[in-house]
Design a protein around this motif. Structure first.
Motif, PDB file in Angstrom:
ATOM      1  N   ILE A  54      41.631  34.212  40.077  1.00 44.02           N
ATOM      2  CA  ILE A  54      41.037  34.734  41.310  1.00 44.02           C
ATOM      3  C   ILE A  54      39.968  35.766  40.986  1.00 44.02           C
ATOM      4  O   ILE A  54      38.898  35.789  41.602  1.00 44.02           O
ATOM      5  CB  ILE A  54      42.121  35.336  42.227  1.00 44.02           C
ATOM      6  N   MET A  55      40.217  36.602  39.985  1.00 38.47           N
ATOM      7  CA  MET A  55      39.268  37.664  39.656  1.00 38.47           C
ATOM      8  C   MET A  55      38.004  37.128  38.994  1.00 38.47           C
ATOM      9  O   MET A  55      37.004  37.829  38.930  1.00 38.47           O
ATOM     10  CB  MET A  55      39.926  38.739  38.783  1.00 38.47           C
ATOM     11  N   HIS A  56      38.038  35.900  38.503  1.00 39.36           N
ATOM     12  CA  HIS A  56      36.805  35.273  38.003  1.00 39.36           C
ATOM     13  C   HIS A  56      35.851  34.956  39.148  1.00 39.36           C
ATOM     14  O   HIS A  56      34.647  34.878  38.948  1.00 39.36           O
ATOM     15  CB  HIS A  56      37.115  33.998  37.214  1.00 39.36           C
ATOM     16  N   ILE A  57      36.415  34.771  40.335  1.00 44.64           N
ATOM     17  CA  ILE A  57      35.618  34.443  41.510  1.00 44.64           C
ATOM     18  C   ILE A  57      35.182  35.708  42.251  1.00 44.64           C
ATOM     19  O   ILE A  57      34.067  35.796  42.727  1.00 44.64           O
ATOM     20  CB  ILE A  57      36.428  33.535  42.462  1.00 44.64           C
ATOM     21  N   MET A  58      36.080  36.676  42.330  1.00 45.18           N
ATOM     22  CA  MET A  58      35.851  37.886  43.131  1.00 45.18           C
ATOM     23  C   MET A  58      35.136  38.964  42.308  1.00 45.18           C
ATOM     24  O   MET A  58      35.148  38.936  41.083  1.00 45.18           O
ATOM     25  CB  MET A  58      37.189  38.455  43.624  1.00 45.18           C
ATOM     26  N   GLN A  59      34.557  39.937  43.032  1.00 46.84           N
ATOM     27  CA  GLN A  59      33.982  41.100  42.363  1.00 46.84           C
ATOM     28  C   GLN A  59      35.117  41.985  41.875  1.00 46.84           C
ATOM     29  O   GLN A  59      36.171  42.075  42.500  1.00 46.84           O
ATOM     30  CB  GLN A  59      33.114  41.901  43.331  1.00 46.84           C
ATOM     31  N   ASN A  60      34.869  42.655  40.773  1.00 49.96           N
ATOM     32  CA  ASN A  60      35.909  43.486  40.178  1.00 49.96           C
ATOM     33  C   ASN A  60      35.712  44.938  40.618  1.00 49.96           C
ATOM     34  O   ASN A  60      35.049  45.711  39.943  1.00 49.96           O
ATOM     35  CB  ASN A  60      35.861  43.364  38.656  1.00 49.96           C
ATOM     36  N   ASN A  61      36.290  45.289  41.773  1.00 54.14           N
ATOM     37  CA  ASN A  61      36.292  46.680  42.198  1.00 54.14           C
ATOM     38  C   ASN A  61      37.688  47.053  42.679  1.00 54.14           C
ATOM     39  O   ASN A  61      38.553  46.188  42.807  1.00 54.14           O
ATOM     40  CB  ASN A  61      35.211  46.960  43.252  1.00 54.14           C
ATOM     41  N   ILE A  62      37.890  48.306  42.973  1.00 51.53           N
ATOM     42  CA  ILE A  62      39.229  48.814  43.265  1.00 51.53           C
ATOM     43  C   ILE A  62      39.796  48.230  44.566  1.00 51.53           C
ATOM     44  O   ILE A  62      40.988  47.967  44.657  1.00 51.53           O
ATOM     45  CB  ILE A  62      39.255  50.360  43.265  1.00 51.53           C
ATOM     46  N   VAL A  63      38.951  47.996  45.554  1.00 49.89           N
ATOM     47  CA  VAL A  63      39.431  47.430  46.829  1.00 49.89           C
ATOM     48  C   VAL A  63      39.901  45.997  46.627  1.00 49.89           C
ATOM     49  O   VAL A  63      40.972  45.599  47.109  1.00 49.89           O
ATOM     50  CB  VAL A  63      38.330  47.512  47.914  1.00 49.89           C
ATOM     51  N   ILE A  64      39.121  45.211  45.904  1.00 51.75           N
ATOM     52  CA  ILE A  64      39.517  43.828  45.616  1.00 51.75           C
ATOM     53  C   ILE A  64      40.773  43.817  44.750  1.00 51.75           C
ATOM     54  O   ILE A  64      41.676  42.999  44.969  1.00 51.75           O
ATOM     55  CB  ILE A  64      38.368  43.059  44.930  1.00 51.75           C
ATOM     56  N   ALA A  65      40.853  44.719  43.770  1.00 52.66           N
ATOM     57  CA  ALA A  65      42.050  44.806  42.930  1.00 52.66           C
ATOM     58  C   ALA A  65      43.278  45.129  43.780  1.00 52.66           C
ATOM     59  O   ALA A  65      44.362  44.565  43.562  1.00 52.66           O
ATOM     60  CB  ALA A  65      41.863  45.853  41.838  1.00 52.66           C
ATOM     61  N   PHE A  66      43.130  46.027  44.757  1.00 49.37           N
ATOM     62  CA  PHE A  66      44.221  46.363  45.669  1.00 49.37           C
ATOM     63  C   PHE A  66      44.664  45.134  46.446  1.00 49.37           C
ATOM     64  O   PHE A  66      45.856  44.820  46.508  1.00 49.37           O
ATOM     65  CB  PHE A  66      43.764  47.483  46.626  1.00 49.37           C
ATOM     66  N   LEU A  67      43.708  44.422  47.043  1.00 49.11           N
ATOM     67  CA  LEU A  67      44.044  43.255  47.859  1.00 49.11           C
ATOM     68  C   LEU A  67      44.648  42.125  47.024  1.00 49.11           C
ATOM     69  O   LEU A  67      45.617  41.489  47.436  1.00 49.11           O
ATOM     70  CB  LEU A  67      42.796  42.764  48.602  1.00 49.11           C
TER      71      LEU A  67
END
Length: 172
Positions: free
Chosen positions: A92-105
């Motif tokens: 999933i993280m290969h698709i999404m941006q790597n920031n703290i909000v995305i990491a939280f979700l």
């Protein structure tokens, strides 16, 4: 000495979960709800997000086996689910941006998958007699709320710790 800090952090979180269950008030969220802390798993997901898939899956397998041995009668549920969900999170993280909000979700999503997976496995082998809607209301939502609060509190420190660990690994 620094190479022992990460396993010690995970061991501390492993122990903290059992202490939380033992000493937290039973009616913490009002009614008699079931709250399951997944502090160790949240840290494993952050490790997977900020350090890498390989280390995340290795630590997830080790601590999943430890969790099964110490707390569960059936060895294999957490041994399978911890690394599998870490693998999914890495994809999933290969698709999404790597920031703290995305990491939280994404971490909350991983904890939700873990909860549903454990419930389904327990339901399949008749360890639990809760129907799915009772599980959602009595355990799933309270568990997500508790773990969301935990991730909000420790998410940024975890991010910093794991980014420094990733830099140290690249420097070697």
């Amino acid at each position: 000495m620094k190479k022992f800090l990460l396993p010690l952090l995970f061991l501390f979180l492993f122990i903290l979960e059992s202490l939380f269950v033992q000493y937290a008030p039973a009616d913490m969220l009002g009614r008699n709800l079931i709250v399951a802390p997944h502090f160790l798993f949240a840290a494993l997901l952050f490790l997977t997000i900020y350090v890498g898939k390989k280390q995340g899956i290795i630590y997830a397998a080790i601590f999943g086996l430890l969790f099964d041995i110490v707390y569960i009668e059936i060895i294999g549920i957490y041994l399978f689910l911890y690394p599998f969900i870490c693998y999914l999170v890495s994809k999933i993280m290969h698709i999404m941006q790597n920031n703290i909000v995305i990491a939280f979700l994404v971490s909350l999503f991983g904890i939700a998958l873990l909860e549903v997976g454990v419930y389904e496995m327990d339901h399949l082998i008749h360890v639990t007699n809760l129907d799915f809607m009772s599980f959602i209301n009595l355990r799933f939502y309270p568990t997500l709320i508790l773990n969301a609060v935990f991730i909000i509190i420790v998410g940024y420190p975890f991010k910093r710790i794991f980014e420094k660990h990733a830099e140290a690994l690249r420097a070697e």
